[in-house]
Scaffold this motif. Structure first.
Motif, PDB file in Angstrom:
ATOM      1  N   ILE A  40     -31.341   4.409 -60.452  1.00 13.04           N
ATOM      2  CA  ILE A  40     -30.533   5.227 -59.538  1.00 13.04           C
ATOM      3  C   ILE A  40     -31.330   5.428 -58.254  1.00 13.04           C
ATOM      4  O   ILE A  40     -32.489   5.842 -58.285  1.00 13.04           O
ATOM      5  CB  ILE A  40     -30.159   6.570 -60.173  1.00 13.04           C
ATOM      6  CG1 ILE A  40     -29.225   6.344 -61.372  1.00 13.04           C
ATOM      7  CG2 ILE A  40     -29.504   7.489 -59.155  1.00 13.04           C
ATOM      8  CD1 ILE A  40     -28.839   7.618 -62.085  1.00 13.04           C
ATOM      9  N   ASN A  41     -30.701   5.151 -57.124  1.00  7.81           N
ATOM     10  CA  ASN A  41     -31.448   5.132 -55.867  1.00  7.81           C
ATOM     11  C   ASN A  41     -30.517   5.472 -54.711  1.00  7.81           C
ATOM     12  O   ASN A  41     -29.513   4.794 -54.499  1.00  7.81           O
ATOM     13  CB  ASN A  41     -32.061   3.744 -55.668  1.00  7.81           C
ATOM     14  CG  ASN A  41     -32.927   3.648 -54.432  1.00  7.81           C
ATOM     15  OD1 ASN A  41     -33.161   4.632 -53.745  1.00  7.81           O
ATOM     16  ND2 ASN A  41     -33.399   2.454 -54.139  1.00  7.81           N
ATOM     17  N   HIS A  42     -30.837   6.509 -53.965  1.00  6.00           N
ATOM     18  CA  HIS A  42     -30.058   6.882 -52.791  1.00  6.00           C
ATOM     19  C   HIS A  42     -30.870   6.748 -51.506  1.00  6.00           C
ATOM     20  O   HIS A  42     -30.546   7.377 -50.498  1.00  6.00           O
ATOM     21  CB  HIS A  42     -29.528   8.307 -52.938  1.00  6.00           C
ATOM     22  CG  HIS A  42     -28.541   8.469 -54.057  1.00  6.00           C
ATOM     23  ND1 HIS A  42     -27.195   8.265 -53.893  1.00  6.00           N
ATOM     24  CD2 HIS A  42     -28.706   8.791 -55.365  1.00  6.00           C
ATOM     25  CE1 HIS A  42     -26.574   8.472 -55.045  1.00  6.00           C
ATOM     26  NE2 HIS A  42     -27.474   8.788 -55.956  1.00  6.00           N
ATOM     27  N   ASN A  43     -31.919   5.933 -51.557  1.00  9.87           N
ATOM     28  CA  ASN A  43     -32.729   5.668 -50.373  1.00  9.87           C
ATOM     29  C   ASN A  43     -32.163   4.452 -49.651  1.00  9.87           C
ATOM     30  O   ASN A  43     -32.424   3.312 -50.032  1.00  9.87           O
ATOM     31  CB  ASN A  43     -34.185   5.430 -50.776  1.00  9.87           C
ATOM     32  CG  ASN A  43     -35.063   5.081 -49.587  1.00  9.87           C
ATOM     33  OD1 ASN A  43     -34.643   5.205 -48.428  1.00  9.87           O
ATOM     34  ND2 ASN A  43     -36.277   4.641 -49.856  1.00  9.87           N
ATOM     35  N   ASN A 206     -29.088  15.955 -65.300  1.00 10.89           N
ATOM     36  CA  ASN A 206     -28.426  16.347 -64.058  1.00 10.89           C
ATOM     37  C   ASN A 206     -28.910  15.461 -62.923  1.00 10.89           C
ATOM     38  O   ASN A 206     -30.120  15.291 -62.722  1.00 10.89           O
ATOM     39  CB  ASN A 206     -28.763  17.818 -63.765  1.00 10.89           C
ATOM     40  CG  ASN A 206     -28.205  18.301 -62.434  1.00 10.89           C
ATOM     41  OD1 ASN A 206     -27.281  17.708 -61.882  1.00 10.89           O
ATOM     42  ND2 ASN A 206     -28.766  19.371 -61.923  1.00 10.89           N
ATOM     43  N   LYS A 207     -27.974  14.857 -62.186  1.00  7.56           N
ATOM     44  CA  LYS A 207     -28.331  14.168 -60.945  1.00  7.56           C
ATOM     45  C   LYS A 207     -28.165  15.156 -59.806  1.00  7.56           C
ATOM     46  O   LYS A 207     -27.058  15.597 -59.500  1.00  7.56           O
ATOM     47  CB  LYS A 207     -27.453  12.929 -60.705  1.00  7.56           C
ATOM     48  CG  LYS A 207     -27.937  12.119 -59.483  1.00  7.56           C
ATOM     49  CD  LYS A 207     -27.295  10.741 -59.418  1.00  7.56           C
ATOM     50  CE  LYS A 207     -25.910  10.773 -58.819  1.00  7.56           C
ATOM     51  NZ  LYS A 207     -25.926  11.116 -57.362  1.00  7.56           N
ATOM     52  N   TYR A 208     -29.295  15.492 -59.182  1.00  5.85           N
ATOM     53  CA  TYR A 208     -29.331  16.524 -58.148  1.00  5.85           C
ATOM     54  C   TYR A 208     -30.105  15.989 -56.948  1.00  5.85           C
ATOM     55  O   TYR A 208     -31.263  15.580 -57.082  1.00  5.85           O
ATOM     56  CB  TYR A 208     -29.985  17.797 -58.703  1.00  5.85           C
ATOM     57  CG  TYR A 208     -30.177  18.893 -57.697  1.00  5.85           C
ATOM     58  CD1 TYR A 208     -29.098  19.662 -57.260  1.00  5.85           C
ATOM     59  CD2 TYR A 208     -31.432  19.167 -57.170  1.00  5.85           C
ATOM     60  CE1 TYR A 208     -29.276  20.677 -56.339  1.00  5.85           C
ATOM     61  CE2 TYR A 208     -31.623  20.181 -56.246  1.00  5.85           C
ATOM     62  CZ  TYR A 208     -30.531  20.931 -55.828  1.00  5.85           C
ATOM     63  OH  TYR A 208     -30.720  21.935 -54.909  1.00  5.85           O
ATOM     64  N   GLN A 209     -29.446  15.929 -55.783  1.00  4.59           N
ATOM     65  CA  GLN A 209     -30.037  15.363 -54.569  1.00  4.59           C
ATOM     66  C   GLN A 209     -30.582  13.958 -54.832  1.00  4.59           C
ATOM     67  O   GLN A 209     -31.629  13.562 -54.321  1.00  4.59           O
ATOM     68  CB  GLN A 209     -31.121  16.283 -54.009  1.00  4.59           C
ATOM     69  CG  GLN A 209     -30.572  17.614 -53.509  1.00  4.59           C
ATOM     70  CD  GLN A 209     -31.613  18.462 -52.789  1.00  4.59           C
ATOM     71  OE1 GLN A 209     -32.680  17.981 -52.446  1.00  4.59           O
ATOM     72  NE2 GLN A 209     -31.284  19.724 -52.565  1.00  4.59           N
ATOM     73  N   GLY A 210     -29.844  13.205 -55.632  1.00  3.47           N
ATOM     74  CA  GLY A 210     -30.178  11.817 -55.898  1.00  3.47           C
ATOM     75  C   GLY A 210     -31.245  11.588 -56.940  1.00  3.47           C
ATOM     76  O   GLY A 210     -31.578  10.438 -57.247  1.00  3.47           O
ATOM     77  N   LYS A 211     -31.810  12.650 -57.504  1.00  2.00           N
ATOM     78  CA  LYS A 211     -32.857  12.542 -58.515  1.00  2.00           C
ATOM     79  C   LYS A 211     -32.334  13.028 -59.864  1.00  2.00           C
ATOM     80  O   LYS A 211     -31.390  13.816 -59.941  1.00  2.00           O
ATOM     81  CB  LYS A 211     -34.087  13.361 -58.111  1.00  2.00           C
ATOM     82  CG  LYS A 211     -34.669  13.006 -56.747  1.00  2.00           C
ATOM     83  CD  LYS A 211     -35.197  11.589 -56.713  1.00  2.00           C
ATOM     84  CE  LYS A 211     -35.851  11.271 -55.377  1.00  2.00           C
ATOM     85  NZ  LYS A 211     -36.356   9.869 -55.324  1.00  2.00           N
ATOM     86  N   LEU A 212     -32.980  12.554 -60.949  1.00  2.00           N
ATOM     87  CA  LEU A 212     -32.572  12.932 -62.298  1.00  2.00           C
ATOM     88  C   LEU A 212     -33.487  14.014 -62.853  1.00  2.00           C
ATOM     89  O   LEU A 212     -34.717  13.953 -62.716  1.00  2.00           O
ATOM     90  CB  LEU A 212     -32.595  11.713 -63.224  1.00  2.00           C
ATOM     91  CG  LEU A 212     -31.601  10.590 -62.924  1.00  2.00           C
ATOM     92  CD1 LEU A 212     -31.673   9.526 -64.012  1.00  2.00           C
ATOM     93  CD2 LEU A 212     -30.180  11.117 -62.781  1.00  2.00           C
TER      94      LEU A 212
END
Length: 404
Positions: A40-43, A206-212
């Protein structure tokens, strides 16, 4: 399951909430701690931008005999744009799994998940009840809703995640009251619960601000004995889509195939549209019937659930995908062009046995390192499908009825 009715039909802004009646409040848990992010990556700055036409072969599902991978550990971010913290943007994920989530559940604090299974069936447990999902169906798990996924074989699919907005039915305008995805065909779960103590603890991810992050609790989170409200998960069978199409000449915009939209603040512009290309009749006269060659301001990620997409004769396979970025030209490959140019224009069935879809966005999408480098599925020869195209321009030719 019961009919969603007018929950999605309301076009004016409305309050969305639900009341859940639990055996034990959800606040009864240990503190959250950061865990391995997996893929999972939102960068969106991980690798440089790439404006080329991109196509992926079917994404490979891990073998259960080698490693057990459930829905959460099998999430891979392919591309996206925007910012989670400001609640504006989207991400496209691929899920590749071979085992069920055991005493684990997941919820997304960042946005809504629109889940499109391509291979394998899913039994989704939610706080609102259970949903059974199979290819050619979709479901939406809205922001903050806890869910767990059981699978029965190697399973693959696509996810469109949107931040800060919710999916809704598109405005029908001159189409009127009926057409496209009808509200009556959306289904929601009925209350189901389990009153279960979990030795060793139930893990809530929980995925929160792109982190698990993960937390432990002693009981199942699916302990909701009743609920009411209009903020729910829901599912839809794509076979129920009522197709609208051109019946005289020319092309209608692909927006006529929109199932759900996530609107932006600009009227008529979407953060994301979920569009399908279902079986239908093609009857337009004096028209090149496959999608025309074009550049536009939208980013278009396409996937294939089953069959053979009519505008791509080879290489675009179920379980794979393609991305055509804003203002990057694309259209039918050379074989499709030649075939359609010579075809007799008579009523024909298009896309029988096929279901292709598109995640379309006004945002410029960035592809992750996994998508460009490490997934091993990127088709480096995609551009070659247009190389055989030939010019057919004949400036001296005239129609027999054209005046001299």
């Amino acid at each position: 399951m019961s009919v969603l009715q007018r929950i999605l039909a309301a076009q004016a802004p409305c309050r969305k909430d639900s009341w859940l009646y639990r055996i034990l409040p959800s606040v009864s848990h240990k503190p959250f701690a950061s865990i391995d992010q997996g893929h999972i990556n939102h960068n969106w700055d991980e690798v440089g931008p790439d404006p080329n036409q991109l196509r992926w072969k079917p994404f490979e599902i891990p073998k259960a005999c080698q490693k057990k991978v459930d829905f959460v550990s099998g999430l891979h971010t392919l591309c996206g744009a925007g910012d989670i913290r400001s609640n504006n943007g989207l991400a496209v994920h691929i899920f590749l799994c071979n085992s069920s989530m055991e005493n684990r559940c997941f919820y997304n604090s960042d946005g809504d998940f629109l889940i499109v299974p391509q291979k394998g069936k899913l039994l989704i447990y939610t706080e609102f009840g259970k949903m059974f999902l199979q290819p050619n169906e979709i479901c939406v798990i809205q922001r903050g809703m806890r869910f767990s996924v059981d699978v029965f074989e190697e399973t693959r699919g696509y996810i469109l995640e949107v931040y800060g907005v919710h999916f809704e039915l598109p405005d029908l305008g001159p189409i009127g009251a009926n057409g496209l995805a009808n509200p009556r065909d959306f289904l929601i779960p009925v209350a189901w619960y389990e009153d279960r103590q979990v030795p060793g603890g139930f893990t809530v991810i929980n995925k929160y601000q792109g982190k698990l992050f993960a937390s432990k609790q002693d009981v199942s989170p699916f302990n909701v004995v009743a609920w009411h409200g209009n903020y729910t998960p829901y599912k839809y069978n794509l076979e129920n889509f009522m197709v609208i199409n051109a019946v005289a000449f020319d092309h209608a915009d692909p927006s006529i195939f929109t199932v759900l939209t996530a609107k932006s603040l600009r009227p008529g512009v979407a953060i994301a549209d979920f569009v399908i290309f279902p079986p239908r009749w093609g009857v337009a006269d004096k028209t090149f019937r496959p999608p025309y060659y074009h550049r536009n301001c939208m980013s278009e990620f396409m996937g294939l659930i089953k069959g053979h997409y009519e505008a791509k004769q080879g290489g675009f396979l179920p379980g794979g995908g393609s991305l055509h970025s804003a203002m990057t030209p694309h259209g039918p490959d050379a074989d499709c062009f030649e075939k359609a140019s010579k075809a007799k224009l008579e009523p024909e069935r298009i896309a029988d046995g096929t279901m292709a879809f598109m995640f379309e966005s006004s945002l410029s999408l960035a592809v992750t390192k996994w998508g460009l480098k490490t997934c091993g599925c990127l088709d480096e020869d995609y551009y070659k499908c247009w190389e055989p195209l030939q010019a057919h321009f004949t400036p001296t030719s005239r129609s027999p009825t054209e005046p001299k």
